[in-house]
Design an enzyme around this catalytic site. Structure first.
Site, mmCIF file in Angstrom:
data_model
loop_
_atom_site.group_PDB
_atom_site.id
_atom_site.type_symbol
_atom_site.label_atom_id
_atom_site.label_comp_id
_atom_site.label_asym_id
_atom_site.label_seq_id
_atom_site.Cartn_x
_atom_site.Cartn_y
_atom_site.Cartn_z
ATOM 1 N N SER A 1 43.812 -64.866 -36.780
ATOM 2 C CA SER A 1 43.516 -63.454 -36.993
ATOM 3 C C SER A 1 43.195 -62.816 -35.652
ATOM 4 O O SER A 1 42.305 -63.288 -34.931
ATOM 5 C CB SER A 1 42.329 -63.299 -37.950
ATOM 6 O OG SER A 1 42.042 -61.947 -38.189
ATOM 7 N N ALA A 2 43.938 -61.769 -35.293
ATOM 8 C CA ALA A 2 43.770 -61.112 -34.003
ATOM 9 C C ALA A 2 43.564 -59.613 -34.204
ATOM 10 O O ALA A 2 43.491 -59.131 -35.336
ATOM 11 C CB ALA A 2 44.985 -61.382 -33.116
ATOM 12 N N SER A 3 43.500 -58.881 -33.115
ATOM 13 C CA SER A 3 43.128 -57.467 -33.184
ATOM 14 C C SER A 3 44.198 -56.600 -33.832
ATOM 15 O O SER A 3 43.878 -55.551 -34.387
ATOM 16 C CB SER A 3 42.810 -56.942 -31.783
ATOM 17 O OG SER A 3 43.924 -57.092 -30.923
ATOM 18 N N ILE B 1 45.760 -68.339 -40.977
ATOM 19 C CA ILE B 1 45.529 -69.432 -40.022
ATOM 20 C C ILE B 1 45.183 -68.893 -38.646
ATOM 21 O O ILE B 1 44.743 -69.640 -37.772
ATOM 22 C CB ILE B 1 46.760 -70.355 -39.934
ATOM 23 C CG1 ILE B 1 48.016 -69.561 -39.550
ATOM 24 C CG2 ILE B 1 46.963 -71.094 -41.242
ATOM 25 C CD1 ILE B 1 49.252 -70.432 -39.355
ATOM 26 N N ASP C 1 53.117 -63.503 -21.640
ATOM 27 C CA ASP C 1 51.795 -63.872 -22.150
ATOM 28 C C ASP C 1 51.715 -65.384 -22.316
ATOM 29 O O ASP C 1 51.400 -65.898 -23.385
ATOM 30 C CB ASP C 1 51.551 -63.160 -23.491
ATOM 31 C CG ASP C 1 50.083 -63.174 -23.911
ATOM 32 O OD1 ASP C 1 49.228 -63.445 -23.052
ATOM 33 O OD2 ASP C 1 49.798 -62.908 -25.089
ATOM 34 N N GLN D 1 47.451 -60.649 -38.334
ATOM 35 C CA GLN D 1 46.992 -61.978 -38.712
ATOM 36 C C GLN D 1 48.187 -62.777 -39.232
ATOM 37 O O GLN D 1 49.206 -62.205 -39.605
ATOM 38 C CB GLN D 1 45.876 -61.925 -39.747
ATOM 39 C CG GLN D 1 46.216 -61.324 -41.079
ATOM 40 C CD GLN D 1 44.964 -61.136 -41.938
ATOM 41 O OE1 GLN D 1 43.866 -60.873 -41.434
ATOM 42 N NE2 GLN D 1 45.103 -61.270 -43.253
ATOM 43 N N VAL D 2 48.056 -64.102 -39.215
ATOM 44 C CA VAL D 2 49.174 -64.985 -39.547
ATOM 45 C C VAL D 2 48.800 -65.857 -40.737
ATOM 46 O O VAL D 2 47.721 -66.459 -40.774
ATOM 47 C CB VAL D 2 49.556 -65.865 -38.339
ATOM 48 C CG1 VAL D 2 50.727 -66.778 -38.702
ATOM 49 C CG2 VAL D 2 49.890 -65.011 -37.126
ATOM 50 N N LYS E 1 53.531 -63.296 -39.994
ATOM 51 C CA LYS E 1 52.642 -62.442 -39.206
ATOM 52 C C LYS E 1 52.649 -61.044 -39.813
ATOM 53 O O LYS E 1 53.715 -60.446 -40.001
ATOM 54 C CB LYS E 1 53.154 -62.409 -37.760
ATOM 55 C CG LYS E 1 52.277 -61.695 -36.756
ATOM 56 C CD LYS E 1 52.891 -61.892 -35.368
ATOM 57 C CE LYS E 1 52.092 -61.232 -34.282
ATOM 58 N NZ LYS E 1 52.711 -61.450 -32.946
#
Length: 432
Positions: free
Chosen positions: A128-130, A126, A279, A133-134, A148
């Site tokens: 996706s990051a560097s 659901i 953040d 992903q989740v 995660k």
């Protein structure tokens, strides 16, 4: 080929990639700079071009550089404005890694295959990051969770990339005009922040601490972490079902109430708990159907001890009472590299007084406190006054939260909310 040989080959390929990208973007910047000189473009245009080239370089270099660039964009006390503005556009939305890798990591870390641990587990992530992903999943007891998972090999790549950055910082530190910026210690700060986001056990501990701090604040919630399904590379937690905070006006929630709720949550983090989410961008704050807010992605935090919280409270009190001299002295007292001479401090004090005097003609409700704090960090950098990272984290958190709040309620007055918070917490007010 054995594992060690494969690892060596990957790092060699990574070194060649970094070298090629540095050369390519360096030549691109030089050609563009020469063109700007020929057409008599001013320094601002040339700085903007440098920032754009650096942004593109970091984008192409991947996870480590994206994370470091994002952190750099929040440190106007260390990095010039044209660079922070460029790097603020860095996003770490990237394509997903294969589900086979997710299954392998789950088996290696949790000892059982996905289908044994989870009743349902979405193959498609659901988010996706560097670095991760989740996936949405459901435990056998029916609870819906977000899982995660760290990207394969990202720790090895980040370790190599940070070693390269340290080498470059060491060379830059030998340049007299740059040595005062302490490039090596700055890279170390960035490196620690990156590693904190790679070890999900850190985020799990932060989750527990935030939940404990806010246990008596029913309107602000944090995900629950399920330790038995978590590890260094996996974080299993409550799935948050809600709207992004900037979409609050599309729901039944009152945007003005949500704006003040978020701001007061931040005040509690800063002045009462000394444990601050580092953040707080809009994607990490959700509005739930029952009119509460949920805060997620807790890998990066800033901590303020008692003396620092008291000093920060006095700083706000001095600001509210228009006492710029006290503000300058308080900033100096928090510096990690105190100004070298009385003359240097006097120059800094005068600059703070002049800077604040420009805001005195405005009503406090008209002052955008967040922008003022960011400009103040720039002033610190120009006078080479380096603050502890937590101080900058707090100021960035205030600036971002106020910005979000004003989008929900243009009449939001940060200083009025701060004074109200202190009056409702007399012990903190007296400590200041």
């Amino acid at each position: 080929m054995d594992g060690a040989s494969l690892s060596t080959l990957r790092l060699l390929q990574r070194a060649l990639t970094i070298g090629a990208l540095l050369l390519g973007q360096g030549l691109r910047w030089l050609v563009g700079w020469l063109v700007l000189v020929v057409v008599f473009a001013g320094p601002a245009k040339r700085k903007q071009w440098f920032g754009q080239c650096l942004l593109d370089l970091f984008r192409h270099l991947g996870a480590t550089f994206i994370k470091v660039g994002q952190i750099m964009s929040t440190r106007p006390d260390l990095v010039p404005e044209h660079i922070t503005q460029a790097l603020a556009h860095l996003q770490d939305d990237v394509g997903p890694f294969p589900f086979d890798a997710v299954q392998r990591i789950v088996i290696e870390d949790l000892g059982h295959p996905v289908e044994k641990i989870f009743a349902e587990f979405s193959v498609r992530p659901i988010a996706s990051a560097s670095v991760s992903q989740v996936h949405k999943a459901r435990l056998w007891d029916g609870r819906v969770v977000a899982v995660k998972v760290r990207r394969p090999d990202v720790l090895e790549i980040c370790t190599f990339d940070l070693a390269v950055m340290r080498k470059v910082a060491h060379l830059l530190g030998k340049i007299p005009s740059l040595s005062s910026m302490s490039p090596e210690s700055t890279v170390e700060q960035f490196g620690r922040a990156v590693y904190a986001q790679l070890d999900f056990r850190v985020e799990a501990r932060n989750n527990h601490r935030f939940r404990e701090n806010f246990r008596n604040e029913p309107d602000v919630v944090f995900p629950e972490v399920f330790e038995e399904y978590s590890s260094e590379r996996i974080l299993c937690m409550t799935h948050i079902q809600g709207s992004k905070i900037l979409d609050a006006h599309k729901s039944s929630s009152d945007p003005k109430r949500i704006a003040r709720l978020g701001l007061r949550a931040l005040m509690k983090m800063i002045f009462e708990d000394g444990f601050v989410h580092a953040d707080l961008h809009p994607g990490n704050i959700f509005v739930l159907d029952d009119n509460r807010i949920a805060i997620v992605d807790l890998g990066l935090v800033g901590e303020l001890d008692g003396p620092h919280r008291a000093t920060f409270s006095r700083f706000f009190a001095a600001w509210a009472s228009r006492d710029a001299n006290t503000m300058a002295h308080l900033l100096y007292s928090l510096a990690v590299n105190p100004v070298a001479s009385p003359e240097a401090f006097e120059s800094f004090r005068v600059a703070v007084v002049d800077f604040m005097a420009r805001t005195w003609s405005q009503r406090m409700s008209e002052v955008h406190a967040g922008k003022l704090l960011l400009d103040m960090l720039g002033l610190l950098r120009r006078h080479r006054v380096r603050m502890a990272p937590a101080f900058t984290i707090v100021n960035i958190a205030i600036a971002v939260t106020e910005g979000i709040g004003r989008q929900l309620d243009p009449d939001l007055d940060l200083m009025a909310e701060a004074v109200s918070f202190f009056l409702s917490h007399p012990a903190l007010f007296q400590a200041s």
